[in-house]
Scaffold this motif. Structure first.
Motif, PDB file in Angstrom:
ATOM      1  N   ASP A  97       0.822  -1.210   0.000  1.00  0.00           N
ATOM      2  CA  ASP A  97       0.000   0.000   0.000  1.00  0.00           C
ATOM      3  C   ASP A  97       0.855   1.260   0.000  1.00  0.00           C
ATOM      4  OD1 ASP A  97      -2.866  -1.127   0.624  1.00  0.00           O
ATOM      5  OD2 ASP A  97      -1.485  -2.169   1.976  1.00  0.00           O
ATOM      6  N   ARG A 152       3.822   3.271  -9.727  1.00  0.00           N
ATOM      7  CA  ARG A 152       2.379   3.245  -9.958  1.00  0.00           C
ATOM      8  C   ARG A 152       1.999   2.514 -11.245  1.00  0.00           C
ATOM      9  NH1 ARG A 152      -0.259   9.097 -11.334  1.00  0.00           N
ATOM     10  NH2 ARG A 152       0.896   9.587 -13.235  1.00  0.00           N
ATOM     11  N   ASN A 183       1.548  -0.691  -9.583  1.00  0.00           N
ATOM     12  CA  ASN A 183       0.436  -0.664  -8.638  1.00  0.00           C
ATOM     13  C   ASN A 183      -0.151   0.753  -8.596  1.00  0.00           C
ATOM     14  OD1 ASN A 183      -1.327  -0.685  -6.487  1.00  0.00           O
ATOM     15  ND2 ASN A 183       0.113  -1.556  -5.001  1.00  0.00           N
ATOM     16  N   ARG A 196      -2.481   1.987  -7.080  1.00  0.00           N
ATOM     17  CA  ARG A 196      -2.967   2.403  -5.752  1.00  0.00           C
ATOM     18  C   ARG A 196      -1.825   2.667  -4.771  1.00  0.00           C
ATOM     19  NH1 ARG A 196      -7.840   1.159  -3.725  1.00  0.00           N
ATOM     20  NH2 ARG A 196      -6.955  -0.010  -1.959  1.00  0.00           N
ATOM     21  N   ARG A 249      -7.299   7.611  -0.950  1.00  0.00           N
ATOM     22  CA  ARG A 249      -7.387   6.442  -1.824  1.00  0.00           C
ATOM     23  C   ARG A 249      -8.720   5.724  -1.650  1.00  0.00           C
ATOM     24  NH1 ARG A 249      -3.220   1.465  -1.252  1.00  0.00           N
ATOM     25  NH2 ARG A 249      -4.693   0.992   0.429  1.00  0.00           N
ATOM     26  N   ASP A 250      -9.254   5.744  -0.423  1.00  0.00           N
ATOM     27  CA  ASP A 250     -10.584   5.173  -0.209  1.00  0.00           C
ATOM     28  C   ASP A 250     -11.624   5.865  -1.085  1.00  0.00           C
ATOM     29  OD1 ASP A 250      -9.592   3.461   1.729  1.00  0.00           O
ATOM     30  OD2 ASP A 250     -10.173   4.758   3.411  1.00  0.00           O
ATOM     31  N   THR A 267     -10.893   7.789  -3.998  1.00  0.00           N
ATOM     32  CA  THR A 267     -10.562   7.900  -5.424  1.00  0.00           C
ATOM     33  C   THR A 267     -10.066   6.606  -6.049  1.00  0.00           C
ATOM     34  OG1 THR A 267      -8.247   8.503  -5.013  1.00  0.00           O
ATOM     35  CG2 THR A 267      -9.881  10.301  -5.036  1.00  0.00           C
ATOM     36  N   ASN A 268      -9.680   5.648  -5.189  1.00  0.00           N
ATOM     37  CA  ASN A 268      -9.089   4.378  -5.635  1.00  0.00           C
ATOM     38  C   ASN A 268      -7.727   4.591  -6.311  1.00  0.00           C
ATOM     39  OD1 ASN A 268      -9.332   1.525  -5.605  1.00  0.00           O
ATOM     40  ND2 ASN A 268      -9.820   1.515  -7.797  1.00  0.00           N
ATOM     41  N   GLU A 269      -7.078   5.702  -6.034  1.00  0.00           N
ATOM     42  CA  GLU A 269      -5.774   5.989  -6.619  1.00  0.00           C
ATOM     43  C   GLU A 269      -4.769   6.339  -5.519  1.00  0.00           C
ATOM     44  OE1 GLU A 269      -6.172   9.128  -9.413  1.00  0.00           O
ATOM     45  OE2 GLU A 269      -7.381   7.964 -10.831  1.00  0.00           O
ATOM     46  N   GLY A 270      -3.517   5.946  -5.750  1.00  0.00           N
ATOM     47  CA  GLY A 270      -2.446   6.334  -4.846  1.00  0.00           C
ATOM     48  C   GLY A 270      -1.944   7.725  -5.159  1.00  0.00           C
ATOM     49  N   GLN A 271      -0.870   8.128  -4.507  1.00  0.00           N
ATOM     50  CA  GLN A 271      -0.270   9.424  -4.805  1.00  0.00           C
ATOM     51  C   GLN A 271       1.130   9.524  -4.216  1.00  0.00           C
ATOM     52  OE1 GLN A 271      -1.991  12.935  -2.694  1.00  0.00           O
ATOM     53  NE2 GLN A 271      -3.518  11.438  -2.038  1.00  0.00           N
TER      54      GLN A 271
END
Length: 380
Positions: free
Chosen positions: A90, A112, A115, A117, A186-187, A189-193
């Protein structure tokens, strides 16, 4: 036992204190934190004494509740293994110099792609941008550059760093805030950063009233030792048996303080009846109080301060601080066992929840202690 961050996997490539202390706090909350270390060792903290059972007491203070595995990220084979781990993770936390991860083919864009996320938190001395972006930054340097040292130390004395690595410590807290915020985003948008965290930014942002005084009133805060720039009396006083910190922060507290020391007339004295006047006449006021404080011991004064609800406390040594009754009442000292090097004492996480208990299951790991365990999770 269920913990808030159960199921969160963090790959921690960081060294020394700021980032590792942050990942330790996340591990306390249930995250699986895997230290990814070079086979020859990559954390100089392991070499900093004093030692107990051949372990650095500096290293163990920032690495409980973690695992350690060995990978050489300059090796193509090990980079491939690392990217396989990224697929399962994660968060990637690191404090390499700016652009070092990119040079290894492990920058955020590469991560990314593996992954989408993934959350990549990069901790550096000066951030990812700016003229100093690729320069190394250490806590004392940041204390100096941020202006912190200019307001720390005795009046008329030299600029002084804080006795603990305060820039690193504050940054470790922002590591936690940043990663938790990114996980929550992320919860949604379902995307990491990517998180760009700079020690200098953190320390400048922590200048608080000192920065506000300058930015809004042009006031330059001076070094005043144990006195306060804005409030009086608010400092250390010598008692019959040692030093005592007393903080008289309001006019109401000053009224009670005057009653306590049998100087009730000061409440209506034109030199002392407001905080502004007390600061203007501070030298005279402190001289009077200093004579009075020498007449009793610290415990005698503390009994009276508490009776009058005036903040005060002994100036403790580290030994006294860690063994004082309040620390014992709050159960702040823990002990944890490692199968190879035995028992270690530590200061516990200060968070207290009504619905969960923080678990201290793992002592700081030996170098590479969990390599086989982690790799087995990839079915290799």
């Amino acid at each position: 036992m269920l913990q808030p961050l159960n199921g969160i996997r963090i790959l921690d490539l960081s060294r020394v204190y700021a980032a590792p202390a942050g990942s330790m706090l996340l591990a306390d909350l249930g995250a699986e934190v895997i230290r990814v270390e070079h086979p020859q060792g990559s954390d100089s903290m392991r070499d900093w004494g004093p030692y107990i059972n051949d372990q650095s007491t500096y290293y163990v203070c920032a690495n409980r509740n973690k695992k350690s595995m060995l990978l050489n990220l300059k090796s193509a084979e090990d980079r491939k293994l690392f990217l396989q781990l990224v697929e399962t993770a994660d968060v990637v936390l690191e404090n390499f110099k700016t652009n070092d991860m990119k040079k290894m083919g492990l920058g955020y864009e590469e991560l990314r792609r593996v992954n989408p996320r993934i959350i990549h938190c990069a901790v550096t001395g000066f951030g990812q941008t700016g003229t100093l972006a690729e320069e190394p930054g250490f806590d004392p340097v940041v204390q100096a550059m941020s202006g912190l040292m200019s307001v720390t130390g005795a009046k008329g004395g030299e600029a002084t760093k804080v006795g603990i690595p305060i820039a690193d410590i504050l940054t470790s807290h922002y590591v936690v805030i940043g990663i938790l915020s990114a996980l929550r985003m992320r919860d949604l948008t379902n995307e990491g950063q990517f998180i760009d965290l700079s020690l200098l930014d953190v320390q400048i942002s922590s200048l608080a009233n000192v920065a506000s005084s300058y930015l809004n009133a042009g006031a330059i805060t001076e070094r005043l030792g144990n006195s306060h720039n804005n409030v009086a009396p608010y400092q250390v006083f010598e008692c019959a048996d040692g030093p005592l910190m007393i903080c008289v922060g309001t006019n109401g507290q000053f009224d009670k303080f005057c009653t306590m020391i049998d100087r009730k007339e000061w409440v209506h004295d034109d030199r002392f009846k407001t905080n502004t006047l007390r600061k203007e006449n501070e030298k005279e006021l402190i001289a009077y109080i200093s004579e009075i404080m020498l007449q009793k011991t610290r415990d005698e004064w503390l009994e009276q301060l508490r009776a009058h609800k005036i903040p005060g406390g002994r100036v403790n040594t580290i030994e006294e601080a860690l063994s004082q009754q309040q620390a014992m009442d709050r159960d702040m000292i823990g002990e944890i066992e490692h199968p190879s090097y035995g028992s270690m004492k530590f200061v516990k996480n200060p968070l207290r929840f009504s619905g969960l208990n923080i678990q201290y299951n793992k002592a700081a790991p030996l170098l590479g202690e969990h390599t086989e365990e982690v790799l087995s999770s990839l079915n290799i």
